[in-house]
Design a protein around this motif. Structure first.
Motif, PDB file in Angstrom:
ATOM      1  N   UNK A  73       0.872  -1.173   0.000  1.00 53.62           N
ATOM      2  CA  UNK A  73       0.000   0.000   0.000  1.00 53.62           C
ATOM      3  C   UNK A  73       0.911   1.225   0.000  1.00 53.62           C
ATOM      4  N   UNK A  74       1.177   1.759  -1.167  1.00 53.59           N
ATOM      5  CA  UNK A  74       2.224   2.766  -1.267  1.00 53.59           C
ATOM      6  C   UNK A  74       1.726   4.194  -1.430  1.00 53.59           C
ATOM      7  N   UNK A 116      -4.273  -1.026  10.713  1.00 55.96           N
ATOM      8  CA  UNK A 116      -4.438  -2.469  10.602  1.00 55.96           C
ATOM      9  C   UNK A 116      -3.655  -3.109  11.742  1.00 55.96           C
ATOM     10  N   UNK A 117      -4.337  -3.509  12.781  1.00 50.56           N
ATOM     11  CA  UNK A 117      -3.662  -3.983  13.987  1.00 50.56           C
ATOM     12  C   UNK A 117      -2.836  -5.231  13.734  1.00 50.56           C
ATOM     13  N   UNK A 118      -3.357  -6.140  12.937  1.00 54.62           N
ATOM     14  CA  UNK A 118      -2.674  -7.404  12.695  1.00 54.62           C
ATOM     15  C   UNK A 118      -1.598  -7.307  11.629  1.00 54.62           C
ATOM     16  N   UNK A 119      -1.505  -6.161  10.952  1.00 59.13           N
ATOM     17  CA  UNK A 119      -0.667  -6.061   9.774  1.00 59.13           C
ATOM     18  C   UNK A 119      -1.438  -6.538   8.553  1.00 59.13           C
ATOM     19  N   UNK A 120      -0.834  -6.375   7.383  1.00 57.69           N
ATOM     20  CA  UNK A 120      -1.501  -6.824   6.153  1.00 57.69           C
ATOM     21  C   UNK A 120      -0.590  -7.787   5.401  1.00 57.69           C
ATOM     22  N   UNK A 184      -5.393  -8.800  21.566  1.00 57.72           N
ATOM     23  CA  UNK A 184      -6.261  -8.423  20.449  1.00 57.72           C
ATOM     24  C   UNK A 184      -5.564  -8.642  19.119  1.00 57.72           C
ATOM     25  N   UNK A 185      -4.301  -8.243  19.038  1.00 57.79           N
ATOM     26  CA  UNK A 185      -3.532  -8.484  17.820  1.00 57.79           C
ATOM     27  C   UNK A 185      -3.445  -9.985  17.541  1.00 57.79           C
ATOM     28  N   UNK A 186      -3.166 -10.768  18.573  1.00 57.17           N
ATOM     29  CA  UNK A 186      -3.068 -12.218  18.403  1.00 57.17           C
ATOM     30  C   UNK A 186      -4.368 -12.805  17.854  1.00 57.17           C
ATOM     31  N   UNK A 187      -5.497 -12.308  18.347  1.00 55.45           N
ATOM     32  CA  UNK A 187      -6.786 -12.852  17.904  1.00 55.45           C
ATOM     33  C   UNK A 187      -7.095 -12.441  16.474  1.00 55.45           C
ATOM     34  N   UNK A 188      -6.760 -11.218  16.105  1.00 52.80           N
ATOM     35  CA  UNK A 188      -6.958 -10.790  14.722  1.00 52.80           C
ATOM     36  C   UNK A 188      -6.084 -11.604  13.769  1.00 52.80           C
ATOM     37  N   UNK A 189      -4.867 -11.881  14.175  1.00 53.69           N
ATOM     38  CA  UNK A 189      -4.008 -12.708  13.339  1.00 53.69           C
ATOM     39  C   UNK A 189      -4.552 -14.130  13.237  1.00 53.69           C
ATOM     40  N   UNK A 190      -5.121 -14.616  14.323  1.00 54.12           N
ATOM     41  CA  UNK A 190      -5.761 -15.931  14.285  1.00 54.12           C
ATOM     42  C   UNK A 190      -6.949 -15.930  13.332  1.00 54.12           C
ATOM     43  N   UNK A 201     -10.960 -14.396   0.953  1.00 53.53           N
ATOM     44  CA  UNK A 201     -10.174 -13.165   0.879  1.00 53.53           C
ATOM     45  C   UNK A 201     -10.521 -12.217   2.022  1.00 53.53           C
ATOM     46  N   UNK A 202      -9.528 -11.467   2.475  1.00 52.93           N
ATOM     47  CA  UNK A 202      -9.692 -10.437   3.494  1.00 52.93           C
ATOM     48  C   UNK A 202      -9.089  -9.144   2.958  1.00 52.93           C
ATOM     49  N   UNK A 203      -9.852  -8.066   2.987  1.00 50.69           N
ATOM     50  CA  UNK A 203      -9.330  -6.771   2.539  1.00 50.69           C
ATOM     51  C   UNK A 203      -9.180  -5.772   3.676  1.00 50.69           C
ATOM     52  N   UNK A 204      -9.801  -6.035   4.833  1.00 50.02           N
ATOM     53  CA  UNK A 204      -9.628  -5.157   5.989  1.00 50.02           C
ATOM     54  C   UNK A 204     -10.045  -5.919   7.247  1.00 50.02           C
ATOM     55  N   UNK A 205      -9.904  -5.255   8.395  1.00 50.89           N
ATOM     56  CA  UNK A 205     -10.172  -5.925   9.674  1.00 50.89           C
ATOM     57  C   UNK A 205     -11.570  -5.656  10.230  1.00 50.89           C
ATOM     58  N   UNK A 206     -12.393  -4.910   9.518  1.00 46.93           N
ATOM     59  CA  UNK A 206     -13.651  -4.430  10.096  1.00 46.93           C
ATOM     60  C   UNK A 206     -14.555  -5.572  10.554  1.00 46.93           C
ATOM     61  N   UNK A 207     -14.709  -6.585   9.756  1.00 44.16           N
ATOM     62  CA  UNK A 207     -15.585  -7.719  10.115  1.00 44.16           C
ATOM     63  C   UNK A 207     -14.797  -9.005  10.300  1.00 44.16           C
ATOM     64  N   UNK A 208     -13.503  -8.869  10.516  1.00 38.62           N
ATOM     65  CA  UNK A 208     -12.632 -10.031  10.543  1.00 38.62           C
ATOM     66  C   UNK A 208     -12.976 -10.993  11.672  1.00 38.62           C
ATOM     67  N   UNK A 209     -13.175 -10.472  12.882  1.00 35.81           N
ATOM     68  CA  UNK A 209     -13.492 -11.346  14.013  1.00 35.81           C
ATOM     69  C   UNK A 209     -14.834 -12.044  13.822  1.00 35.81           C
ATOM     70  N   UNK A 210     -15.804 -11.325  13.302  1.00 39.36           N
ATOM     71  CA  UNK A 210     -17.122 -11.925  13.075  1.00 39.36           C
ATOM     72  C   UNK A 210     -17.029 -13.061  12.064  1.00 39.36           C
ATOM     73  N   UNK A 211     -16.341 -12.817  10.967  1.00 37.39           N
ATOM     74  CA  UNK A 211     -16.241 -13.823   9.908  1.00 37.39           C
ATOM     75  C   UNK A 211     -15.522 -15.078  10.391  1.00 37.39           C
TER      76      UNK A 211
END
Length: 255
Positions: A73-74, A116-120, A184-190, A201-211
């Motif tokens: 993302x430049x 992006x807490x978990x990184x991309x 929290x970072x660990x859980x997002x990465x999980x 595919x994942x494009x952002x963290x907004x619904x990541x935990x729910x999905x």
């Protein structure tokens, strides 16, 4: 898309180096609200000068190439086009080609990025292309590579385990904020690991935990108290929440 946005797309496509313009984000995925921004990927090859976007005269902020950290993302822009919020994202097609090749070979790289807490992962560029609506030009439309589906869960799980383990040092010292942030970072990465295993595919963290079925993290964090013993229990609960994903990513591990 109204006439003002169509004109913007046409003018972006005319800029030197630009090969394609694509609609992304919630407008492309079908999750948009009435007030959602319009996200446009500006795909270029070779030389591209954001000054050409600035010269279009829309109010907002236009970044230089590399201003967002110099990774996949430049850079991009935040504009108001006849009052409508529009986000532009610079996308280097040479980098896209590299990330497609890496994903097809099962090579995974995670980069830090603001918000992006978990990184991309580098393969986020493929995720964007998979959901995008190409407005002008031609772009690859990748499916989820089998090698990536095999490799990515373990990469995400390994870094998640490291974060979860380090959270215990914060817990022992009563550092509540750092402990909960690290968990929290660990859980997002999980969650990334879980969706990679499913080839989603994942494009952002907004619904990541729910999905990923990990939204229970909210209740765990809410119940945490600052005392070291309480934080140790919080660490246990987060590890229990993540354990099924970790085990699936590394089925021979039994710790």
């Amino acid at each position: 898309m109204d006439d003002a946005l169509r004109r913007l797309v046409d003018r972006l496509a005319e800029l030197p180096g630009v090969q394609a313009v694509a609609l992304g984000g919630s407008r492309a995925s079908g999750d948009a609200r009435a007030d959602s921004d319009w996200d446009l990927g500006v795909y270029y090859r070779g030389a591209f000068d954001p000054a050409g976007v600035r010269a279009l005269g829309h109010p907002g902020e236009v970044s230089e190439l590399g201003a967002w950290g110099g990774g996949v993302f430049n850079g991009g822009a935040w504009l108001r086009v006849d009052g409508v919020p529009v986000d532009l994202h610079w996308r280097d097609l040479d980098v896209v080609d590299r990330e497609i090749a890496d994903a097809e070979a099962g090579r995974v790289r995670i980069e830090p990025l603001s918000f992006h807490l978990a990184g991309i992962p580098g393969y986020i560029l493929l995720a964007e292309l998979a959901i995008a609506e190409v407005l002008i030009g031609d772009l690859p439309r990748p499916s989820y590579p089998a090698a990536l589906r095999r490799a990515a869960p373990a990469v995400w799980t390994n870094t998640a385990r490291l974060h979860a383990a380090y959270a215990r040092s914060h817990a022992a010292a009563g550092r509540q904020a750092q402990c909960l942030a690290t968990l929290t970072v660990a859980t997002l990465q999980t969650a990334h690991a879980a969706l990679a295993a499913r080839g989603e595919w994942v494009t952002n963290e907004k619904r990541l935990l729910d999905r990923a079925g990990l939204r229970a993290l909210d209740g765990i964090v809410d119940a945490a108290e600052a005392a070291p013993t309480s934080l140790a229990v919080t660490c246990d609960r987060v590890e229990d929440l993540c354990a099924p994903v970790w085990a699936a990513a590394d089925p021979v591990r039994h710790d």
